[in-house]
Scaffold this motif. Structure first.
Motif, PDB file in Angstrom:
ATOM      1  N   ILE A  87     -18.657   0.498 -34.076  1.00 53.88           N
ATOM      2  CA  ILE A  87     -19.011   1.794 -34.634  1.00 53.88           C
ATOM      3  C   ILE A  87     -18.340   1.994 -35.991  1.00 53.88           C
ATOM      4  CG2 ILE A  87     -18.821   4.302 -34.254  1.00 53.88           C
ATOM      5  CD1 ILE A  87     -18.508   3.519 -31.195  1.00 53.88           C
ATOM      6  N   TYR A 140     -18.144   5.232 -39.181  1.00 57.22           N
ATOM      7  CA  TYR A 140     -18.540   6.587 -39.556  1.00 57.22           C
ATOM      8  C   TYR A 140     -19.309   6.587 -40.885  1.00 57.22           C
ATOM      9  CZ  TYR A 140     -18.246  11.341 -41.347  1.00 57.22           C
ATOM     10  OH  TYR A 140     -18.554  12.565 -41.872  1.00 57.22           O
ATOM     11  N   ARG A 197     -22.047  11.123 -38.834  1.00 66.31           N
ATOM     12  CA  ARG A 197     -22.393  10.480 -37.565  1.00 66.31           C
ATOM     13  C   ARG A 197     -21.497   9.264 -37.376  1.00 66.31           C
ATOM     14  NH1 ARG A 197     -26.436  13.296 -34.379  1.00 66.31           N
ATOM     15  NH2 ARG A 197     -27.435  14.640 -35.916  1.00 66.31           N
ATOM     16  N   TYR A 198     -21.198   8.952 -36.121  1.00 68.94           N
ATOM     17  CA  TYR A 198     -20.592   7.668 -35.799  1.00 68.94           C
ATOM     18  C   TYR A 198     -21.734   6.693 -35.544  1.00 68.94           C
ATOM     19  CZ  TYR A 198     -15.852   9.499 -35.584  1.00 68.94           C
ATOM     20  OH  TYR A 198     -14.639  10.044 -35.915  1.00 68.94           O
ATOM     21  N   ARG A 199     -21.961   5.807 -36.512  1.00 71.82           N
ATOM     22  CA  ARG A 199     -23.106   4.907 -36.463  1.00 71.82           C
ATOM     23  C   ARG A 199     -22.778   3.672 -35.634  1.00 71.82           C
ATOM     24  NH1 ARG A 199     -26.947   8.342 -38.806  1.00 71.82           N
ATOM     25  NH2 ARG A 199     -25.878   9.498 -40.461  1.00 71.82           N
ATOM     26  N   ILE A 200     -23.696   3.283 -34.766  1.00 76.61           N
ATOM     27  CA  ILE A 200     -23.504   2.100 -33.919  1.00 76.61           C
ATOM     28  C   ILE A 200     -24.072   0.893 -34.651  1.00 76.61           C
ATOM     29  CG2 ILE A 200     -24.058   1.004 -31.711  1.00 76.61           C
ATOM     30  CD1 ILE A 200     -24.267   3.838 -30.527  1.00 76.61           C
ATOM     31  N   THR A 221     -23.229   7.696 -28.659  1.00 79.69           N
ATOM     32  CA  THR A 221     -22.231   8.068 -29.653  1.00 79.69           C
ATOM     33  C   THR A 221     -22.874   8.621 -30.913  1.00 79.69           C
ATOM     34  OG1 THR A 221     -21.000   6.145 -28.812  1.00 79.69           O
ATOM     35  CG2 THR A 221     -20.133   7.242 -30.786  1.00 79.69           C
ATOM     36  N   ASP A 222     -23.971   8.025 -31.331  1.00 80.92           N
ATOM     37  CA  ASP A 222     -24.586   8.432 -32.600  1.00 80.92           C
ATOM     38  C   ASP A 222     -25.468   9.668 -32.485  1.00 80.92           C
ATOM     39  OD1 ASP A 222     -26.553   7.146 -31.141  1.00 80.92           O
ATOM     40  OD2 ASP A 222     -26.909   5.553 -32.607  1.00 80.92           O
ATOM     41  N   GLU A 223     -25.519  10.290 -31.302  1.00 78.66           N
ATOM     42  CA  GLU A 223     -26.231  11.564 -31.160  1.00 78.66           C
ATOM     43  C   GLU A 223     -25.381  12.757 -31.591  1.00 78.66           C
ATOM     44  OE1 GLU A 223     -28.050  12.243 -27.329  1.00 78.66           O
ATOM     45  OE2 GLU A 223     -28.359  10.099 -27.034  1.00 78.66           O
TER      46      GLU A 223
END
Length: 317
Positions: free
Chosen positions: A143, A145, A149-152, A308-310
């Motif tokens: 992940i 940031y 958003r925390y991008r996967i 996580t990315d929601e």
């Protein structure tokens, strides 16, 4: 939002651990937890785990308040794990959180479990903007940031690394006390031979299901590879390991070697904060609450699948 210091109660119960933690403006005031430990050769089933949590959660709540030296009037917000996780345990803790919020007349906040791990890791280690390797029983993700958003960047395409270790432990009837992964790590320290295993990295994703008959070193090598690839893509000089598997010393050692070779810094915590706990939910709830987020009672449900990315990360630039 309360003026001055903000104190948040966090309740966690997404898997086999139930915890209650209190955080005030970056200080962990208390963080007790209990673990449901099934017999060797067995996993923890949702119904059994939920019953365990119901039997522990009120005592944990009292313990957390007493350890922190607080009463309910000094709590500004009640945060709970909304998901991801196992349905029955999540519901057990959510019901307690909703009840407390109404009894105490406090705002309620549903927290993403994965974001809780990240924010706890950032708080404890001081990492500013790390590439995150999140490894646990139910999740395996790389992940970073970007833009609220925390991008996967990559994840497992079948089972999580912790689940892989747990299932391996069940086959060999390795004890679940204190955890299968910890006992596998101790056994691995005594090993003298590295067995070649399937090594399945597909771009930024990994597959663990074909390795169940062997285990650990190869799993960790795959995780280090995809973390390094994400760091290169982001130009990152920091790596943060979070989640229950993140306290494995061999994984931390391998990640540390990779970071040193890149001129980067590794951040990691011990079992107090890596393993599921209430304070991590409180810390993420604190970050959310101070930027004006609350969860309305009619929206205070749980979800077993909550990526996580929601989450909109309103507290970071």
């Amino acid at each position: 939002m309360a003026p001055g210091p903000i104190t948040v109660l966090g309740l966690e119960g997404s898997a086999n651990k139930v915890g209650a933690g209190l955080v005030r403006d970056g200080q962990v005031l208390s963080n007790p937890r209990r673990t449901f430990v099934p017999p060797p050769g067995q996993g923890f089933l949702p119904g059994q785990t939920a019953r365990h949590h119901r039997g522990c959660v009120l005592a944990l709540l009292q313990e957390a308040l007493q350890e922190a030296g607080l009463d309910p009037s000094q709590v500004d917000c009640v945060a709970y794990t909304k998901g991801p996780g196992m349905g029955a345990p999540l519901v057990t803790v959510a019901v307690v959180a909703r009840t407390l919020a109404q009894l105490w007349n406090k705002p309620l906040l549903g927290v993403n479990h994965c974001v809780g791990h990240i924010e706890m890791g950032r708080l404890i280690t001081g990492a500013q903007n790390p590439t995150v390797l999140y490894v646990s029983g139910g999740n395996t993700q790389v992940i970073a940031y970007s833009e609220h958003r925390y991008r996967i960047f990559g994840e497992t395409i079948d089972i999580a690394v912790g689940n892989c270790l747990d299932r391996f432990a069940r086959v060999l009837k390795i004890s679940n006390d204190p955890s299968p992964g910890y006992n596998i790590e101790q056994m691995a320290k005594k090993g003298r031979q590295l067995v070649e295993l399937p090594y399945t990295v597909k771009g930024m994703d990994v597959s663990f299901s074909g390795i169940l008959s062997h285990i650990e070193e190869t799993l960790f090598a795959m995780l280090v590879e995809i973390t390094e690839r994400a760091m290169a893509h982001c130009g990152s000089r920091e790596a943060l390991v979070v989640g229950g598997v993140g306290c494995n010393m061999r994984l931390q050692e391998m990640m540390g070697i990779m970071c040193a070779e890149r001129g980067a810094q590794l951040f990691a915590t011990d079992e107090r904060f890596c393993i599921d706990n209430g304070a991590m939910i409180a810390q993420a709830g604190w970050e959310m609450f101070r930027t004006g987020q609350v969860t309305q009672l009619e929206d205070s449900w749980i979800t077993q699948r909550y990526r996580t990315d929601e989450v909109e990360v309103t507290w970071r630039d």
